[in-house]
Design a protein around this motif. Structure first.
Motif, mmCIF file in Angstrom:
data_model
loop_
_atom_site.group_PDB
_atom_site.id
_atom_site.type_symbol
_atom_site.label_atom_id
_atom_site.label_comp_id
_atom_site.label_asym_id
_atom_site.label_seq_id
_atom_site.Cartn_x
_atom_site.Cartn_y
_atom_site.Cartn_z
ATOM 1 N N SER A 115 39.762 -16.973 -26.568
ATOM 2 C CA SER A 115 38.765 -17.877 -27.326
ATOM 3 C C SER A 115 39.162 -18.979 -27.835
ATOM 4 O O SER A 115 38.526 -19.660 -28.212
ATOM 5 C CB SER A 115 38.567 -16.804 -28.465
ATOM 6 N N ALA A 137 36.167 -17.255 -22.875
ATOM 7 C CA ALA A 137 35.712 -17.313 -23.930
ATOM 8 C C ALA A 137 34.248 -16.700 -24.456
ATOM 9 O O ALA A 137 33.911 -15.909 -25.103
ATOM 10 C CB ALA A 137 35.500 -18.769 -24.739
ATOM 11 N N ARG A 164 33.043 -13.969 -27.006
ATOM 12 C CA ARG A 164 31.585 -14.060 -27.748
ATOM 13 C C ARG A 164 30.658 -13.039 -27.724
ATOM 14 O O ARG A 164 30.345 -12.500 -28.873
ATOM 15 C CB ARG A 164 31.015 -15.444 -27.646
ATOM 16 N N GLY A 219 37.688 -11.857 -23.564
ATOM 17 C CA GLY A 219 38.318 -13.072 -23.605
ATOM 18 C C GLY A 219 39.775 -13.114 -22.892
ATOM 19 O O GLY A 219 40.520 -13.682 -23.456
#
Length: 352
Positions: free
Chosen positions: A241, A220, A224, A215
């Motif tokens: 994020s 993002a 994840r 991140g």
């Protein structure tokens, strides 16, 4: 004449901001070679007649950007040059002790220093002897400096995932004996994060904290993947994020802490300036954030400097800074009894 901070009637003066060096805090994102003092780098290089690039001498701290592969290569090259000055056991012990001293001076009460033993194995007899050396140096520095310390063993994204499994097994062997976590570092744009899941499964079975980088450079989606495939307990950086509200909500719900390193984010071109680092958005969402210095040797700013930078950039008040310190303590691998005492000291700092 009214004094600075007085009201128009010469009334009560606004209290001065509390000293950040007196705020107890944990440091959860500090790389081994990157923790070296600049003066130590220069001294060790001179001792062995090693030539350092200008960016590590008169142009220090270097102007860096990781916006492209060339920029990251330059950053990594400087890091490798710095690592090359560590040639003896005493050098390693000195680095660890000075890192402890610097954190203690900045109000640090707990330090988790991150290291990839394979980067030092050739000079120190292999990954196991080097790990033994680091753990002994950490135990000695912790005792003599008076700061809690532990080690995170990290694999390198640019190497084969099988190498990461070897390091995960190494970390597992030392679980409960000074090693508290397993990480994954280097350029997020290299390799496939999912391929490192078997290594993280080894570390997870050993009860280690899972602390991969994600991140930052890739945004993002890489965060994840770290949460879903690597089962991250903390995210190294994790700052972007914020770009995925559903992911950020999940991070908050699962209690995944974010090791945010604002000065390095700006230095590497992730954000244009400190005011662009979205720390307030993370805090507003309820995320647990632990500020870290990443690589002070290359970025020129240590632990208290991260708090000072964010205080100035976002006009954080002392209550917000105290909550950042609480987050760092809670997210650490320190014993619960120690955490309770430090949280009380943070409250005392805020109430003092």
């Amino acid at each position: 004449m009214a004094h600075r901070g007085d009201d128009d009637e010469g009334g009560a003066r606004e209290p001065a901001p509390r000293k950040l060096e007196q705020l107890p805090k944990a440091h959860l994102h500090l790389h081994f070679t990157g923790s070296m003092r600049h003066a130590t780098l220069l001294e060790l290089a001179e001792r062995d007649g090693l030539h350092l690039p200008d960016a590590l001498v008169e142009d220090w701290p270097p102007q860096l950007s990781a916006a492209d592969e060339k920029g990251w290569f330059r950053f990594q090259r400087l890091y490798d040059v710095a690592r090359s000055v560590l040639r003896t056991e005493d050098d390693v012990r000195r680095l660890v002790r000075e890192a402890a001293e610097d954190d203690a001076r900045d109000g640090g009460v707990w330090l988790e220093i991150q290291v990839d033993p394979s980067g030092y194995a050739a000079r120190f007899g292999g990954i196991t002897p080097f790990t033994d050396l680091v753990l002994d140096a950490v135990a000695t520095a912790s005792r003599e400096v008076g700061i809690g310390m532990a080690v995170v063993i990290a694999a390198n994204r640019t190497r084969h995932p099988l190498d990461a499994r070897t390091l995960a097994r190494l970390a597992a062997q030392y679980a409960g004996r000074g090693v508290v976590g397993f990480g994954l570092s280097n350029d997020e744009r290299r390799g496939r994060t999912q391929d490192f899941a078997p290594a993280f499964a080894i570390a997870e079975r050993a009860g280690l904290l899972l602390v991969p980088h994600g991140g930052e450079l890739l945004g993002a989606p890489s965060a994840r993947t770290c949460v879903e495939d690597l089962h991250a307990d903390r995210l190294g950086h994790g700052i972007r994020s914020v770009e995925d509200p559903r992911l950020l909500e999940r991070i908050v719900e699962q209690g995944v802490a974010l090791e945010v390193c604002p000065v390095s984010n700006v230095a590497l071109g992730v954000y244009s300036d400190p005011t662009s680092v979205p720390l307030p958005e993370l805090l507003a969402a309820g995320a647990t954030v632990a500020l870290g210095a990443d690589d002070p040797l290359l970025f020129g700013s240590r632990l208290a400097g991260q708090y000072a930078t964010m205080r100035a950039a976002h006009e954080l008040d002392d209550a917000q800074l105290a909550e950042l310190a609480r987050g760092s303590v809670r997210a650490s691998a320190a014993p619960e009894s120690e955490k309770s005492g430090w949280l009380g000291e943070i409250d005392a700092w805020l109430g003092g």
